[in-house]
Each structure stands twice: as structure tokens, then as C-alpha cells.
Design a protein around this motif. Structure first.
Motif, short mmCIF file in Angstrom:
data_model
loop_
_atom_site.label_atom_id
_atom_site.label_comp_id
_atom_site.label_asym_id
_atom_site.label_seq_id
_atom_site.Cartn_x
_atom_site.Cartn_y
_atom_site.Cartn_z
N LYS A 127 0.86 -1.28 -0.02
CA LYS A 127 0.00 0.06 -0.14
C LYS A 127 0.80 1.27 0.00
N ALA A 128 2.11 1.46 0.77
CA ALA A 128 2.81 2.42 0.85
C ALA A 128 3.74 2.61 -0.63
N ALA A 129 3.91 1.46 -1.14
CA ALA A 129 4.39 1.61 -2.67
C ALA A 129 3.22 1.97 -3.60
N GLY A 130 2.21 2.27 -3.18
CA GLY A 130 1.05 2.72 -4.00
C GLY A 130 0.71 1.49 -5.02
N ILE A 131 0.99 0.20 -4.62
CA ILE A 131 0.70 -1.00 -5.57
C ILE A 131 -0.63 -1.80 -5.17
N PRO A 132 -1.62 -1.66 -6.00
CA PRO A 132 -2.93 -2.28 -5.46
C PRO A 132 -2.76 -3.81 -5.43
N VAL A 133 -3.47 -4.35 -4.48
CA VAL A 133 -3.58 -5.83 -4.17
C VAL A 133 -5.00 -6.46 -4.47
N ILE A 134 -5.00 -7.79 -5.11
CA ILE A 134 -6.29 -8.43 -5.45
C ILE A 134 -6.09 -9.68 -4.62
N LEU A 135 -6.88 -10.34 -4.05
CA LEU A 135 -6.91 -11.57 -3.39
C LEU A 135 -7.60 -12.57 -4.21
N THR A 136 -7.12 -13.71 -4.68
CA THR A 136 -8.13 -14.56 -5.17
C THR A 136 -8.10 -15.97 -4.53
N ASP A 144 -7.91 -4.52 8.49
CA ASP A 144 -7.85 -3.31 7.48
C ASP A 144 -8.04 -3.76 6.16
N GLU A 145 -9.46 -3.54 5.95
CA GLU A 145 -9.92 -3.79 4.32
C GLU A 145 -9.34 -2.87 3.24
N THR A 146 -8.52 -1.94 3.59
CA THR A 146 -7.95 -1.06 2.49
C THR A 146 -6.66 -1.61 2.08
N LEU A 147 -6.18 -3.04 2.82
CA LEU A 147 -5.07 -3.38 2.54
C LEU A 147 -5.14 -4.23 1.07
N TYR A 148 -6.42 -4.36 0.66
CA TYR A 148 -6.68 -5.09 -0.69
C TYR A 148 -7.96 -4.59 -1.39
N GLU A 149 -7.94 -4.46 -2.72
CA GLU A 149 -8.88 -4.07 -3.44
C GLU A 149 -10.08 -5.07 -3.61
N SER A 150 -10.07 -6.23 -3.87
CA SER A 150 -11.24 -7.00 -3.86
C SER A 150 -10.63 -8.52 -3.49
N PHE A 151 -11.51 -9.32 -3.30
CA PHE A 151 -11.41 -10.58 -3.00
C PHE A 151 -12.46 -11.40 -3.89
N ILE A 152 -11.77 -12.60 -4.77
CA ILE A 152 -12.45 -13.26 -5.90
C ILE A 152 -12.37 -14.73 -5.39
N GLY A 153 -13.37 -15.49 -5.21
CA GLY A 153 -13.46 -16.83 -4.52
C GLY A 153 -14.68 -17.40 -4.09
N SER A 154 -14.55 -18.62 -3.71
CA SER A 154 -15.81 -19.41 -3.36
C SER A 154 -16.24 -19.10 -1.77
N ASP A 155 -17.37 -19.24 -1.54
CA ASP A 155 -17.76 -19.20 -0.21
C ASP A 155 -17.67 -20.31 0.35
N PHE A 156 -16.60 -20.70 1.53
CA PHE A 156 -16.18 -22.12 1.96
C PHE A 156 -16.97 -22.62 3.03
N VAL A 157 -17.70 -21.60 3.73
CA VAL A 157 -18.59 -22.01 4.48
C VAL A 157 -19.92 -22.64 3.94
N LYS A 158 -20.00 -22.00 3.00
CA LYS A 158 -21.30 -22.61 2.27
C LYS A 158 -20.87 -24.10 1.70
N GLU A 159 -19.75 -24.04 1.14
CA GLU A 159 -19.22 -25.42 0.59
C GLU A 159 -19.46 -26.74 1.68
N GLY A 160 -18.78 -26.12 2.80
CA GLY A 160 -19.01 -27.25 3.99
C GLY A 160 -20.22 -27.41 4.48
N GLU A 161 -21.34 -26.37 4.34
CA GLU A 161 -22.92 -26.61 4.72
C GLU A 161 -23.30 -27.65 3.76
N MET A 162 -23.04 -27.21 2.48
CA MET A 162 -23.68 -28.28 1.51
C MET A 162 -23.45 -29.54 1.51
#
Ligand code: GZL
Ligand code: ZN
Length: 336
Positions: A127-136, A144-162
Motif C-alpha cells: 500500500k505504501a508503494a502505491g501497488i494495489p493488491v487483489i486476493l484470489t 484493515d480492508e484497505t489493504l486489498y482492492e477485492s477478493f474473488i473466490g468461493s464461499d467455503f462455509v457454504k461448501e462445508g454446509e452443502m
């Protein structure tokens, strides 16, 4: 890398236009590039997005399919210069890779965090280097949710429930005793799938008599299952957090002279080809899918971030589920 507001504006305009052709949401269609400059992501000089990706490892069929999707999508012809590293499932290797991307001055950093915690310091450096981060794929437990722009992935709790809901539907009332092969200790999918499964079977007569990590690998899944079979002579069902550990359990069950899918039922998560084949062959009883094809979403989000567009904080990937019949139908056209 010198970046000018002119480049950013042009790139933003270009990316808005390209979003048009991609049939993107019209709401970005105003004359002005929407949200230009909102993130401190400066545009790359040459229009090519240099993206540094730190991958968990190569521990499972799912991971191989996930890596393929990223490498097949983030290509030069798609406007990317992809720098890719494999951390062999070690957090310190991922932190090192992220630091090297910061030093190289990449335009975007993306990664699948092997475990949930311990990322804030290196993400603050990005963040200090001005480089955006994306989680997959896997999430981080950061306040601190400002540490990444977006998270792309499955809902693992839902998978366990299914998975749990199907087990209750099929076997509640039979006094089943189950063992659990957990994914990597501390990993979001392991924590969340366990939570989801346990909540779904609560109130049924299914009893989880043992639970241990097999680290998402076939070899460790087999070893842990051998241990369970030595310790217990009344196992009715295995819940494995991924297909690969389920496939390892099949080997251990057969080596013990029993029939997987019959003497001991098996329920897993991922739905990769080898798992689906075992399901079609009757050695596994049910699989909840976890879609690994995250490359296209990552490419789209990276382009939006660089163009200064607003991006959703959380993009949930839809997951299906398969029994032995639907696996036979789905197998021929499975992409992974
Ligand atoms: C889930 C992913 C998990 C898979 C495993 O999104 O993180 O890691 O379920 C893989 O197969 O090893
Ligand atoms: Zn968590």
C-alpha cells in the motif's frame, strides 16, 4: 516508473471503452472515466499491466487448474505481463514473492494467501508503494480492508454446509461415525469448510469421531486415513476438505480390504477431474464443487483497478454439487 495523469486518463478512457465492448455494466458508461484516480493505482506507461502473482503451491488438482486458468488468461495478447511464483505452501515464500514484486514496481499484486493471518505488514508495504493488491481463492483475516482492492473466490462455509446437508439428508438416523480430513491448518478453506460442515450436521445423529489435517494433498490424506483405520474399526464416512485427500483415503481404504463408497462413504469438495471420475466410479458418494477458473475474473478486476474503476470488495464464485449420476453426465465436458 514515471507515470503521468495523461496516461492514466487515456488508459481510463480506453479501459472504459473496452469495458463497453466486453458488455460491462453500462453504469460505467458516462463520458468521464468513472471513478478515475480513486485508487492510487497509477496506470502503466505502455498500456501493459505488469501483475505479480504469488500462488500457494502445486499441492492439488484444484491448484493446477487454478494456475492454468491464471496463466492462460493473463497473457500478453490480453494486455498483461504476468510474473508468477509458486510458494510450495509456505507463507514466508509468499511474503518474499510479494516483497520482490514491490521492489520490481509491478502495477498490481495478486495472490492466494496460504493461511488467513500474518499478512498485514507486507500488505502495508504494498500500500505504501502505491501497488494495489487483489486476493484470489483464499481470504485473509485482516481488520484493515484497505489493504486489498477485492477478493474473488468461493464461499467455503457454504461448501462445508452443502456437504453436511447432503450427509444429513442421506444418512441421518443411521448413527454414522465420521472422520474428517482437514485442509491446510490455518487456511481459510480449511477453517470455513469445517465450520460449515459442523453447523450442517448439528442436531443429526452423525458423530465426528476424529479430525486431522491432510494439508490438501493426496499423500498426506492417505497417511492420515491409514492412521484413522488403525485407530477406529467403526468408521462409516469420510469428509475430506478436498478431492485429493479423498483420493488418498480411497487408497488407504482399499489397502485395508474395504470398498470405498460402500463400506465407507466419502464426501469431498473441489470436483476436479480425478475426483469426478472416482465419483462416477462409485468410490466417492458426493462432491461439492469449488470453481478454480478464476483467471478471467482476476483479469477483469485488475483492468478495472488500473483504470481507477470501482470494484466490488467481494466477488463470490458460484459452486455446484454432484452425486454419482450427475458426475457421469458432467465428466465428458468438464474443463478441469
Ligand atoms: C479452495 C482452495 C483449496 C482447494 C484445494 O479454494 O484454496 O486449496 O480446495 C487446494 O484442493 O489445495
Ligand atoms: Zn477466518
Amino acid at each position: 516508473m514515471a507515470r503521468t495523469t495523461l496516461t492514466r486518463t487515456i488508459l481510463a478512457a480506453v479501459s472504459v471503452a473496452s469495458l463497453f465492448t466486453l458488455g460491462a455494466c453500462a453504469s460505467d458508461a458516462g463520458g468521464e472515466p468513472a471513478g478515475g484516480g480513486e485508487t492510487d493505482a497509477a496506470a502503466p506507461d505502455d498500456g501493459v499491466i505488469t501483475l505479480g502473482f504469488s500462488q500457494v503451491g502445486a499441492e492439488s488438482g484444484w491448484r493446477a487448474a487454478n494456475t492454468k486458468s491464471i496463466q492462460d488468461t493473463l497473457t500478453a495478447e490480453n494486455g498483461f505481463d504476468l510474473k508468477f511464483s509458486d510458494a510450495q505452501q509456505k507463507q514466508e515464500n509468499q511474503i518474499q514473492a510479494i516483497r520482490s514484486y514491490i521492489t520490481q514496481g509491478v502495477d498490481v499484486i495478486a495472490f492466494s494467501p496460504v493461511v488467513e493471518t500474518g499478512w498485514d505488514p507486507v500488505l502495508q508495504e504494498a500500500k505504501a508503494a502505491g501497488i494495489p493488491v487483489i486476493l484470489t481463492d483464499r481470504a485473509v483475516d485482516s481488520s484493515d480492508e484497505t489493504l486489498y482492492e477485492s477478493f474473488i473466490g468461493s464461499d467455503f462455509v457454504k461448501e462445508g454446509e452443502m456437504a453436511g446437508e447432503w450427509v444429513v439428508e442421506q444418512y441421518d438416523g443411521e448413527g454414522y461415525k465420521a472422520v474428517e480430513l482437514q485442509g491446510t491448518t490455518g487456511a481459510a478453506p480449511a477453517i470455513d469448510r469445517k465450520e460449515g460442515f459442523e453447523s450442517a450436521v448439528e442436531g443429526s445423529d452423525l458423530e465426528i469421531i476424529d479430525s486431522q489435517t491432510g494439508n490438501f494433498t493426496r499423500a498426506e490424506g492417505k497417511t492420515v486415513m491409514e492412521g484413522f483405520l488403525n485407530k477406529h474399526d467403526d468408521i462409516d464416512l469420510v469428509f475430506a476438505h478436498n478431492d485429493d485427500m479423498g483420493l488418498g483415503a480411497i487408497e488407504a481404504i482399499e489397502a485395508a480390504g474395504m470398498t470405498p463408497g460402500e463400506d465407507i462413504k466419502i464426501v469431498t469438495i473441489d470436483a476436479v477431474k480425478d475426483g469426478m471420475q472416482a465419483l462416477a466410479d462409485g468410490k466417492i458418494n458426493y462432491i461439492v464443487e469449488c470453481n478454480p477458473l478464476l483467471g478471467p475474473d482476476l483479469a477483469e478486476i485488475a483492468k478495472k483497478v488500473i483504470a481507477g474503476e470501482e470494484v466490488e470488495k467481494r466477488i463470490v464464485v458460484e459452486d455446484l454439487a454432484f452425486d454419482q449420476e450427475s458426475a457421469k453426465e458432467a465428466l465428458p465436458t468438464r474443463e478441469y
